[in-house]
Design a protein around this motif. Structure first.
Motif, PDB file in Angstrom:
ATOM      1  N   UNK A 108       2.691  -2.851  15.691  1.00  9.00           N
ATOM      2  CA  UNK A 108       3.354  -1.822  14.881  1.00  9.00           C
ATOM      3  C   UNK A 108       2.701  -1.635  13.521  1.00  9.00           C
ATOM      4  N   UNK A 109       2.439  -2.750  12.835  1.00 15.34           N
ATOM      5  CA  UNK A 109       1.991  -2.607  11.451  1.00 15.34           C
ATOM      6  C   UNK A 109       0.480  -2.589  11.330  1.00 15.34           C
ATOM      7  N   UNK A 110      -0.230  -2.906  12.404  1.00 15.37           N
ATOM      8  CA  UNK A 110      -1.671  -2.999  12.237  1.00 15.37           C
ATOM      9  C   UNK A 110      -2.416  -2.168  13.276  1.00 15.37           C
ATOM     10  N   UNK A 117       2.104   4.858   3.403  1.00 16.63           N
ATOM     11  CA  UNK A 117       0.902   5.709   3.460  1.00 16.63           C
ATOM     12  C   UNK A 117      -0.202   5.103   2.603  1.00 16.63           C
ATOM     13  N   UNK A 118       0.152   4.717   1.370  1.00 16.56           N
ATOM     14  CA  UNK A 118      -0.876   4.212   0.464  1.00 16.56           C
ATOM     15  C   UNK A 118      -1.493   2.929   0.995  1.00 16.56           C
ATOM     16  N   UNK A 119      -0.647   1.992   1.446  1.00 14.46           N
ATOM     17  CA  UNK A 119      -1.207   0.715   1.892  1.00 14.46           C
ATOM     18  C   UNK A 119      -2.054   0.917   3.140  1.00 14.46           C
ATOM     19  N   UNK A 120      -1.697   1.929   3.939  1.00 13.56           N
ATOM     20  CA  UNK A 120      -2.499   2.178   5.132  1.00 13.56           C
ATOM     21  C   UNK A 120      -3.759   2.931   4.813  1.00 13.56           C
ATOM     22  N   UNK A 121      -3.645   3.892   3.893  1.00 12.08           N
ATOM     23  CA  UNK A 121      -4.736   4.846   3.737  1.00 12.08           C
ATOM     24  C   UNK A 121      -5.775   4.420   2.718  1.00 12.08           C
ATOM     25  N   UNK A 148      -5.521   0.060   7.635  1.00 15.18           N
ATOM     26  CA  UNK A 148      -4.963  -1.294   7.541  1.00 15.18           C
ATOM     27  C   UNK A 148      -6.021  -2.384   7.395  1.00 15.18           C
ATOM     28  N   UNK A 149      -7.271  -2.011   7.184  1.00 17.87           N
ATOM     29  CA  UNK A 149      -8.252  -3.065   6.976  1.00 17.87           C
ATOM     30  C   UNK A 149      -7.876  -3.825   5.709  1.00 17.87           C
ATOM     31  N   UNK A 150      -7.963  -5.141   5.792  1.00 18.22           N
ATOM     32  CA  UNK A 150      -7.544  -5.927   4.642  1.00 18.22           C
ATOM     33  C   UNK A 150      -8.522  -5.741   3.491  1.00 18.22           C
ATOM     34  N   UNK A 151      -8.002  -5.373   2.341  1.00 20.97           N
ATOM     35  CA  UNK A 151      -8.882  -5.142   1.202  1.00 20.97           C
ATOM     36  C   UNK A 151      -8.868  -6.322   0.262  1.00 20.97           C
ATOM     37  N   UNK A 174       1.757  -6.686   5.037  1.00 15.20           N
ATOM     38  CA  UNK A 174       3.051  -7.005   4.433  1.00 15.20           C
ATOM     39  C   UNK A 174       3.510  -5.834   3.551  1.00 15.20           C
ATOM     40  N   UNK A 175       2.589  -5.285   2.768  1.00 19.01           N
ATOM     41  CA  UNK A 175       2.939  -4.106   1.956  1.00 19.01           C
ATOM     42  C   UNK A 175       3.375  -2.957   2.856  1.00 19.01           C
ATOM     43  N   UNK A 176       2.607  -2.777   3.924  1.00 19.69           N
ATOM     44  CA  UNK A 176       2.920  -1.693   4.836  1.00 19.69           C
ATOM     45  C   UNK A 176       4.320  -1.886   5.421  1.00 19.69           C
TER      46      UNK A 176
END
Lengths: 932, 112
Positions: free
Chosen positions: A738-740, A859-863, A873-876, A888-890
């Motif tokens: 779901x989240x990733x 949207x922001x954490x995903x985009x 969702x790539x880890x930054x 987690x933010x997402x």
């Protein structure tokens, strides 16, 4: 890059004349000339290399999965057409500057003209055939705008509609044909298609593909029986007729024949269909042209006839005929555009185009008369003009045909065509410029220099090519080479005026003198035609057909649509059942052969309760409160089945949603009637609905059974494999999905949830609860003390629980969705127990804003990673365990979105049940039993 | 077990559609709720039935043993969206009732 720029410049530049038209007429014209000449300049910079035999191909990926690329190709054929489009385009812009009146909106005219120009360039320079079909459609659309330019004239609108219907339909057929060709070859790039002619012609789908492509070509080039749109499109302003309906758009059809020539031609099918259609069109249209009293009508039919001639040439399928065809395209464009412009001048200066009124204009308009006479001589095929050379070459080629036994048939028909062509050309000149002066609406005189200059330039081309044909050799040879596909025809050396005394010369003589004789007899012919010409007009047939289709559509709609929603739902379900049943009968009914999983007695008992609850809902649906309570049993059993079949996340979700759904339905019953009125006892409708519903149920159930008993082959394994490493860094695969892995979907879903919440808020904000009948009484009930005191300590407990569920979600069942639902339940219990007013005073939170913030965070954490060119969702931020931080933010966004949206929905509905105001109470006759 | 789940889906669809075909808004909404259970169960069933092995990874368990996580993820959001849609049509039904004075689908009381 250059080919792309050539095509794009007119599109980008079309804004210029639209803006500049506000300043002055001249500014608009200059605005139209800038992109045209820039594009022309770029084109000519490639001309030398192309004439030398080079082919420029430039490609950019566009929709790669569909095989659609932004790829362009500049070869000889494309170059010839592009020169016609931009060269004549420049002249037409200049001519239109003088032709258009002060009241005509010039921005719109030049804007549409440039769009058309760009689309035509796209058609002739496309390397990808899907791109070709795309631009083909734009030519249909932009020509619609141009034909209907004088929107106040009904005939113009009708003509435009007809042209759009015919060429649009042809465009769709062409699209289908090109898809077939691409399917056969395995590529939509022309380079591949043209190199695989043998493969295409040997394929089973060759004939359908050929017919579809030819339909596109024939509709666009107005070949019989699709010819009738072209004369009706003559309601367009004359510059449009000169440009679209003689030089460029109608040539798109023959361009297509030339373009696909290497891939599709040379078979008996091609020869008989193309040559046949061309011969019929050539003679039929030439004959009709002779009887047209309207100058533009005559030119329109003459254009159709000449397009037929070109079609005949490509139909022959021989290399030399293809070369002549290309040559005649050039010649026809030059003399026909000039004639259209001359006729436009006559119309403009005299106010009429009727040859029965016109006459003797050579005195008043000597320049126009000279230019028109020279143009008509080229059209008639008089020696010394370009039309003569290509026509004579046609006559010569018509003796050397494949596939045909009676070798004299085609020569005779083309000679007749030439004869008629001579006759109407003579008539055009004599009846307009010679004889007695007619009584015209306006006093004629020659137009300004700028208006006859374009005509003069085109006529100069006709004469120069007619006398020194070798001057056109580079362009004709290059184009012919592309059409034939490689090798120049045997025995061909140069284009020349004189080929020696042969059959073609005899045919030319017959055509010229026969035509002149035919012209002398014209008055007798007109009288005969008046009496015997069948009163059959393509336009009437077409409109009758359209009317009948519209009537049939209306009747069908009326028979289905009687205004009853209940009926529509029935039809919808009936259709779904029918569509769903079809595959059963096409394939089979048999279940698969996987062994069934074990069945426990407990499950059977629960199943019994479940069926009883379902039937209970149906049986009690009139007592709505009972129905809701029974419905909750169904929901609980569904949750239980999720527990049983290893889906703890689903069970948690279903359970909490169940609570709020039931609450929601109860809230709705504050307003809606508590009981459903009887529909009467036994009725056919109930039986019908029962049967329909049972069939649907059986079908769905059986389908599910068929699926479950077959082996599984799904993409799920990847999710399991990658959930921990390298993608998600979590062990709860559902939550990681779901989240990733499917985070983009989830983002959309949370957004939908928020939108639904806001929509509900907006809908309910309009309703005044005090206007709702019968609501006041119930809301006087007091909140139960036991519930109130029991729920307050629960709030913090459940919220802590929600946080726990949220935090563990990545590793164990839980996550943002479930935590959000649990938190919603916690909050909503307070509303239930203590009332809207009490709760909202203590919770000054705007849930709508919360929903929006939630979606924004998601949207922001995903985009953010998208913006940096990495997948969603790539880890930054490399903190903690891999992958967990961003998700987690997402998930926090999901959590806030869910809580915000759900609470918005519930509190909006709850407002309807808030206590009535003191004023309403005063008016109410009921007394409050709790009032001290 | 498969036959049982398939029958459950059949019962849900049949009951749901029968209610959807009724003339008043409320039964239609209840019918849609039943139908959305059926739809969710149907999608769930395409992942096949696995007992006791939720898709929460553990050491030493082969991947084939877990229940299929993909239909579960799809249904999880479908349940929540289903709620939002139910709420939305409920509110449409309410405003229709308030504005038209009837909850008949065709906005007219049957003349009998």
């Amino acid at each position: 890059m250059t080919p792309l720029l050539i095509v794009l410049l007119p599109f980008v530049g079309l804004i210029l004349p639209i803006i500049l038209a506000r300043h002055s007429h001249t500014a608009a014209t200059v605005g139209a000339l800038i992109p045209t000449t820039l594009s022309f300049g770029l084109l000519l910079s490639l001309a030398g290399d192309v004439f030398a035999g080079e082919v420029f191909v430039a490609s950019w990926p566009w929709i790669e999965t569909l095989g659609m690329n932004l790829s362009f190709r500049v070869d000889g054929l494309g170059m010839l057409f592009a020169i016609l489009i931009l060269g004549i385009g420049t002249l037409v812009v200049l001519y239109a500057h003088f032709y258009l009146s002060d009241s005509d909106p010039r921005g719109r005219f030049f804007g549409a003209l440039l769009a058309f120009m760009g689309a035509m360039l796209g058609v002739v320079l496309a390397e990808n055939v899907l791109l070709l079909a795309f631009f083909w459609e734009i030519t249909s659309l932009s020509s619609f705008l141009l034909i209907a330019y004088w929107t106040h004239v009904p005939l113009a609108r009708q003509g435009a509609r007809m042209a759009l219907a015919i060429t649009g339909m042809g465009g769709l057929l062409l699209f289908a044909g090109l898809l077939l060709v691409g399917h056969i070859v395995g590529s939509y790039e022309l380079s591949a298609i043209l190199a695989n002619g043998a493969l295409i012609q040997g394929h089973d789908l060759y004939v359908p593909a050929l017919i579809l492509v030819l339909m596109g070509a024939f509709t666009k080039s107005a070949q019989f029986p699709f010819h009738f749109w072209l004369p009706n499109a003559m309601t367009a302003p004359t510059p449009v007729s000169a440009y679209l309906h003689s030089a460029t758009m109608v040539k798109a059809g023959v361009f297509l024949l030339a373009r696909m020539h290497p891939a599709l031609s040379g078979t008996p099918e091609w020869f008989f269909i193309v040559t046949g259609a061309g011969l019929v069109t050539l003679t039929f249209a030439a004959y009709v042209a002779l009887f047209k009293h309207d100058l533009k009508g005559l030119l329109a039919y003459s254009t159709i006839s000449h397009l037929g001639l070109i079609t005949v040439l490509f139909g022959f399928g021989t290399p030399m005929a293809a070369l002549v065809g290309v040559f005649h395209i050039l010649n026809h464009a030059a003399f026909k555009a000039s004639l259209f412009m001359s006729v436009g001048i006559v119309d403009h200066e005299t106010g009429t185009r009727d040859m029965r009124i016109l006459g003797g204009l050579r005195h008043a308009m000597p320049i126009t008369a000279t230019l028109a006479t020279l143009g008509a001589a080229a059209m008639a095929g008089i020696p010394g003009f370009n039309g003569f050379i290509s026509k004579e070459m046609l006559f010569y080629e018509s003796w050397k045909l494949p596939f045909i036994e009676n070798e004299w048939v085609v020569p005779v028909i083309v000679t007749v065509g030439g004869l008629l062509s001579m006759a109407y050309s003579v008539r055009l000149v004599i009846d307009t410029f010679f004889g007695e002066e007619g009584d015209t609406p306006a006093k004629p005189h020659d137009p300004p220099f700028g208006m006859w200059l374009p005509v003069a330039l085109l006529v100069a081309v006709c004469v120069v090519v007619g006398v020194y044909p070798s001057i056109a050799e580079p362009i004709v040879n290059a184009a012919a080479l592309a059409t034939i596909g490689g090798v120049m025809p045997e025995g061909y050396e140069h284009l020349s005026l004189w080929h020696g005394f042969n059959a073609a010369v005899v045919m030319s003589l017959i055509a010229i003198f026969g035509g002149a004789a035919f012209f002398m007899l014209r008055h007798k012919l007109f009288a005969l035609a008046e009496r015997y010409w069948p009163n059959l007009h393509g336009k009437l047939v077409f409109e009758g057909l359209v009317e009948r289709v519209v009537d049939a559509t209306r009747a069908t709609t009326a028979s289905l649509e009687n205004g009853s929603l209940q009926r529509y739902v029935m039809l919808l379900i009936a259709f779904v059942v029918a569509a769903g049943a079809l595959p059963f009968f096409l394939f089979d009914f048999a279940p698969g052969n996987l062994p069934a999983t074990e069945l426990e007695p407990v499950t059977i008992v629960i199943f019994g309760i479940f069926v009883a609850a379902c039937l209970g809902v149906v049986a009690n649906h009139k007592r709505r409160l009972t129905a809701i309570v029974t419905l909750s049993v169904v929901g609980l059993v569904v949750s239980l089945s999720f527990v049983k079949f290893s889906a703890p996340d689903l069970a948690l979700t279903q359970l909490s949603v169940e609570v709020v759904t039931i609450l929601l339905l109860l809230l709705a019953l504050y307003v809606l009637p508590k009981e459903t009125p009887s529909e009467g006892g036994f009725s056919l409708r109930k039986v019908r609905d029962g049967i329909l519903a049972s069939v649907a149920g059986l079908g769905t159930g059986w389908m599910s059974y068929m699926v479950m008993t077959r082996p599984q082959d799904s993409i799920s394994m990847t999710h399991l494999e990658k959930a921990y490493y390298p993608v998600g860094g979590g062990t709860n695969v559902v939550n990681v999905t779901l989240v990733d892995i499917r985070g983009f979907d989830t983002m959309g879903e949370v957004a939908v949830l928020a939108m639904a919440g806001l929509g509900i808020f907006a809908l309910l904000a309009r309703l005044n609860p005090e206007h709702i009948h019968g609501v006041t009484r119930r809301v006087l009930d007091r909140y139960p003390v036991m519930l109130t005191s029991a729920t307050r300590p629960l709030l913090s407990l459940i919220l802590v629980m929600a946080v726990y569920i949220f935090m563990r979600g990545h590793y164990l069942p839980g996550g943002g969705f479930i935590a959000g639902l649990v938190a919603t339940v916690a909050l909503i219990i307070q509303y239930m127990a203590s009332g809207q007013q009490w709760s909202s005073e203590r919770m000054p939170v705007n849930f709508r804003i919360m929903a929006i913030i939630g979606v924004t965070i998601a949207v922001l954490s995903g985009a953010t990673s998208l913006a940096l060119g990495k997948p969603m969702m790539t880890m930054l931020v490399p903190l903690g365990e891999p992958g967990t931080v961003m998700t987690l933010y997402f998930d926090l966004g999901v959590f806030l979105g869910v809580v915000g949206a759900m609470m918005t929905i519930l509190t909006s509905l709850g407002v309807l049940s808030r206590p009535a105001s003191a004023e309403t109470l005063a008016h109410s006759k009921e007394t409050n039993p709790w009032k001290p | 077990m498969e036959a049982l789940i398939a029958s459950a889906i059949a019962v849900l669809v049949a009951c749901g559609f029968y209610l959807v075909l009724r003339a008043r808004t409320f039964p239609v909404i209840v019918g849609l709720a039943l139908f959305s259970y059926a739809a969710n169960l149907y999608i769930f069933s395409t992942g096949r039935l696995t007992s006791g092995m939720p898709p929460v990874l553990q050491k030493g368990v082969p991947l084939e043993a877990y229940a299929d996580p993909l239909p579960q993820a799809l249904i999880l959001t479908a349940i929540v969206i289903g709620f939002a849609m139910t709420a939305f049509i409920l509110v449409l039904a309410i405003s229709g009732y308030v504005e038209l004075g009837t909850d008949h689908l065709d906005a007219k009381e049957q003349s009998r």
